[in-house]
Design an enzyme around this catalytic site. Structure first.
Site, short mmCIF file in Angstrom:
data_model
loop_
_atom_site.label_atom_id
_atom_site.label_comp_id
_atom_site.label_asym_id
_atom_site.label_seq_id
_atom_site.Cartn_x
_atom_site.Cartn_y
_atom_site.Cartn_z
CE LYS A 127 2.41 -1.98 -3.18
NZ LYS A 127 1.83 -1.19 -4.29
CG ASP A 167 -1.21 -1.15 -2.17
OD1 ASP A 167 -1.01 -0.85 -3.35
OD2 ASP A 167 -1.77 -2.22 -1.84
P1 NDP Z 1 -8.21 0.69 -0.16
O1 NDP Z 1 -7.76 0.06 1.08
O2 NDP Z 1 -8.53 2.13 -0.19
O3 NDP Z 1 -9.49 -0.09 -0.74
C1 NDP Z 1 -9.44 -1.44 -1.02
C2 NDP Z 1 -10.81 -1.91 -1.49
O4 NDP Z 1 -10.69 -3.23 -1.99
C3 NDP Z 1 -11.82 -1.98 -0.35
O5 NDP Z 1 -13.11 -1.75 -0.87
C4 NDP Z 1 -11.67 -3.41 0.15
O6 NDP Z 1 -12.81 -3.92 0.78
C5 NDP Z 1 -11.40 -4.16 -1.14
N1 NDP Z 1 -10.55 -5.32 -0.86
C6 NDP Z 1 -9.28 -5.29 -0.41
N2 NDP Z 1 -8.81 -6.53 -0.21
C7 NDP Z 1 -9.79 -7.35 -0.56
C8 NDP Z 1 -9.91 -8.76 -0.58
N3 NDP Z 1 -8.91 -9.56 -0.20
N4 NDP Z 1 -11.09 -9.26 -1.02
C9 NDP Z 1 -12.12 -8.46 -1.40
N5 NDP Z 1 -12.06 -7.10 -1.39
C10 NDP Z 1 -10.91 -6.57 -0.99
O7 NDP Z 1 -7.07 0.36 -1.24
P2 NDP Z 1 -6.77 1.04 -2.65
O8 NDP Z 1 -8.02 1.52 -3.27
O9 NDP Z 1 -5.66 1.98 -2.46
O10 NDP Z 1 -6.18 -0.19 -3.47
C11 NDP Z 1 -7.00 -1.02 -4.31
C12 NDP Z 1 -6.13 -1.73 -5.34
O11 NDP Z 1 -5.46 -0.75 -6.15
C13 NDP Z 1 -5.00 -2.61 -4.78
O12 NDP Z 1 -4.79 -3.68 -5.66
C14 NDP Z 1 -3.78 -1.69 -4.84
O13 NDP Z 1 -2.58 -2.41 -4.88
C15 NDP Z 1 -4.05 -0.97 -6.14
N6 NDP Z 1 -3.37 0.31 -6.35
C16 NDP Z 1 -3.47 1.33 -5.44
C17 NDP Z 1 -2.84 2.52 -5.67
C18 NDP Z 1 -3.00 3.70 -4.76
O14 NDP Z 1 -2.46 4.76 -5.08
N7 NDP Z 1 -3.69 3.59 -3.64
C19 NDP Z 1 -2.01 2.73 -6.87
C20 NDP Z 1 -2.02 1.62 -7.79
C21 NDP Z 1 -2.67 0.46 -7.51
P3 NDP Z 1 -12.83 -4.05 2.39
O15 NDP Z 1 -12.87 -2.65 2.90
O16 NDP Z 1 -14.05 -4.84 2.68
O17 NDP Z 1 -11.57 -4.76 2.77
O1 2IT Z 2 0.60 0.10 -6.52
C1 2IT Z 2 0.95 1.30 -6.55
O2 2IT Z 2 1.42 1.81 -7.58
C2 2IT Z 2 0.76 2.11 -5.34
N1 2IT Z 2 0.24 1.62 -4.35
C3 2IT Z 2 1.24 3.53 -5.31
C4 2IT Z 2 2.73 3.61 -5.08
C5 2IT Z 2 3.29 4.99 -4.85
O3 2IT Z 2 4.47 5.03 -4.50
O4 2IT Z 2 2.60 5.98 -5.00
#
Ligand code: NDP
Ligand code: 2IT
Length: 447
Positions: A127, A167
């Site tokens: 990561k 992420d």
């Molecule tokens: P994005 O940046 O697209 O969206 C994040 C969302 O979460 C936004 O709405 C943001 O609000 C909110 N957020 C982030 N940090 C905070 C915080 N500290 N407090 C409150 N709200 C928060 O990210 P993703 O959708 O990609 O990721 C969301 C989660 O999913 C994370 O935990 C990530 O690790 C996990 N994840 C993502 C994957 C992927 O493929 N993208 C795969 C597996 C897991 P704001 O805009 O106001 O900051």
């Molecule tokens: O938390 C996760 O699994 C991710 N942000 C996606 C990682 C990836 O390599 O697609």
């Protein structure tokens, strides 16, 4: 309870990683599940295998200087934690968020190792990210930051070495700028070095949708064990980013009604069901705030600034924003309001107290490292397509994703049964992920 043999290992993790609370939490949760495994198979505790699994193979920290649109110089800190490569090249996303520090990346890299093992695909765990805050930055500033970040990171990457993706704060735009810089520095069109690429230049169908779709498939399969489905159920999804949006899309397609979502400023409730076209327009195009959604919906939706989305009564909850966003009190409220299932789209969104509350209440609980594995699994499918210079259709790719999620579900359920805790997907996911990594580590010797 932590097994006696595992206590000194955890004490060592605390001593070696002072102040990194999220990392401690992630390790503790896995170790709590391993007592049952080493009681049955003591060889997994030999040769300090568990100690090695808790220590990243490599931790890289670097300076990222960049110039804003007004000519001011900024310094951020970049990270890449290459956690475990027993199963394949390090694989895992990059997070750009002001709260990022080494402990964040270490916890995420640790989780990623087990998640990637659960997919059954040949990928190790890693990561990375930065404490850079993308909010309010122009496109040109984002590009310069991404270029500077990659100018240092590139030397640690490679399709056989380490393959980042997105992420929080890193999506298709950022991956594009980083890929461009990698290509420029190395003079190689090495498609397999990053995933989450655009469809026009080596990306995979379904990668954008994969995490949310996958989490929804997992919860659907879990509901089926109780002869239920999403149809007609009220669902709340926290966050409004990549994972949340495509969770809302798939849940809605399966007949569920998503009545609330959020961002860091508060949450919206829309009893008719979230208007996804509007949400995408605001979040993906305008990069706006969730309050803008309520404004655009007039009287149909209500915005609650800074409130707890978990106060909204629902049968299914899908936390999809960030770590520790759902605490013990939130869990008790959800249970009291009739929750039957929870699927973690985010990484470690529920605090340990919340997890225990759900398990005690008999709620179906899908932990992040199993439920959100669809994103990285589809990244591995992207790597496969890059390696064979091929590209698959949306339908074929989605079918692969659905099969992978069903297999992960079934494997977790099977391991929970085998290790004496039927229906406990937390135990099932930790044990199933651990065994696959441990088997490879044993074969590869003490490295
Ligand atoms: P994005 O940046 O697209 O969206 C994040 C969302 O979460 C936004 O709405 C943001 O609000 C909110 N957020 C982030 N940090 C905070 C915080 N500290 N407090 C409150 N709200 C928060 O990210 P993703 O959708 O990609 O990721 C969301 C989660 O999913 C994370 O935990 C990530 O690790 C996990 N994840 C993502 C994957 C992927 O493929 N993208 C795969 C597996 C897991 P704001 O805009 O106001 O900051
Ligand atoms: O938390 C996760 O699994 C991710 N942000 C996606 C990682 C990836 O390599 O697609």
């Amino acid at each position: 309870m932590l097994d006696e043999k595992l206590q000194p290992i955890f004490a060592d993790v605390l001593r070696r990683n002072p102040g990194e609370e999220e990392f401690h939490q992630a390790v503790r949760e896995v170790l709590d599940s391993l007592g049952a495994v080493i009681a049955k198979h003591p060889h997994y505790a030999e040769n300090a295998l568990i100690e090695r699994i808790c220590e990243p193979e490599r931790q890289i920290i670097f300076r990222v200087p960049w110039v804003d649109d007004h000519g001011k110089v900024h310094i951020n800190r970049g990270f890449r934690v290459q956690f475990n490569s027993a199963l394949g090249p390090y694989k895992g996303g990059l997070r750009f968020h002001p709260t990022v520090y080494l402990g964040t990346i270490k916890f995420l890299g640790f989780e990623q190792t087990f998640k990637n093992a659960l997919t059954g695909m040949p990928i190790g765990g890693g990561k990375g990210g930065s404490d850079f805050d993308p909010k309010g930055r122009s496109d040109a500033e984002i590009m310069r930051f991404c270029q500077s970040f990659m100018t240092e990171l590139y030397r640690h990457l490679g399709e056989y070495t380490d393959v980042p993706a997105g992420d929080i704060g890193v999506g298709g735009r950022e991956i594009g700028y980083m890929f461009g810089q990698y290509k420029r520095i190395t003079n190689r069109y090495e498609s397999g070095v990053l995933t989450g690429k655009g469809l026009a230049w080596g990306g995979s169908q379904v990668r954008t949708e994969a995490t949310g779709y996958g989490a929804t498939y997992f919860v659907e399969r879990m509901l089926q064990t109780r002869k239920q489905g999403f149809d007609g159920k009220k669902v709340i999804v926290s966050g409004a980013g990549n994972v949340a949006i495509y969770t809302i899309e798939k849940v809605t397609e399966l007949g569920g009604r998503v009545i609330a979502c959020s961002d860091s400023s508060g949450y919206v409730v829309d009893e008719a069901g979230i208007d996804l076209a509007l949400l995408k327009e605001i979040k993906e195009q305008r990069r706006g705030r969730i309050a803008d959604y309520a404004k655009a919906r007039g009287n149909a939706a209500k915005f609650v600034p800074e409130g707890r989305i978990w106060d909204v009564p629902a049968e299914v909850a899908m936390p999809s924003a960030t770590q520790n966003e759902l605490n013990g009190q939130d869990a008790r409220t959800l249970v009291k309001n009739g929750l039957i299932a929870i699927g973690e789209g985010a990484n470690m969104p529920s605090t340990p107290e919340a997890v225990q509350t759900f398990l005690k209440a008999g709620v179906l609980f899908a932990p992040g490292k199993a439920a959100n594995a669809g994103g990285v699994a589809t990244s591995a499918l992207e790597m496969q397509q890059n390696a064979s210079r091929d590209s698959w259709t949306f339908e074929a790719t989605e079918e692969r994703l659905a099969t992978i999620m069903h297999n992960i579900h079934d494997r977790c359920a099977e391991m929970a049964d085998t290790y004496g805790s039927p229906g406990n997907y937390v135990l099932g996911a930790n044990v199933a992920g651990f065994i696959r990594v441990a088997e490879a580590m044993r074969a590869l010797g003490i490295v």
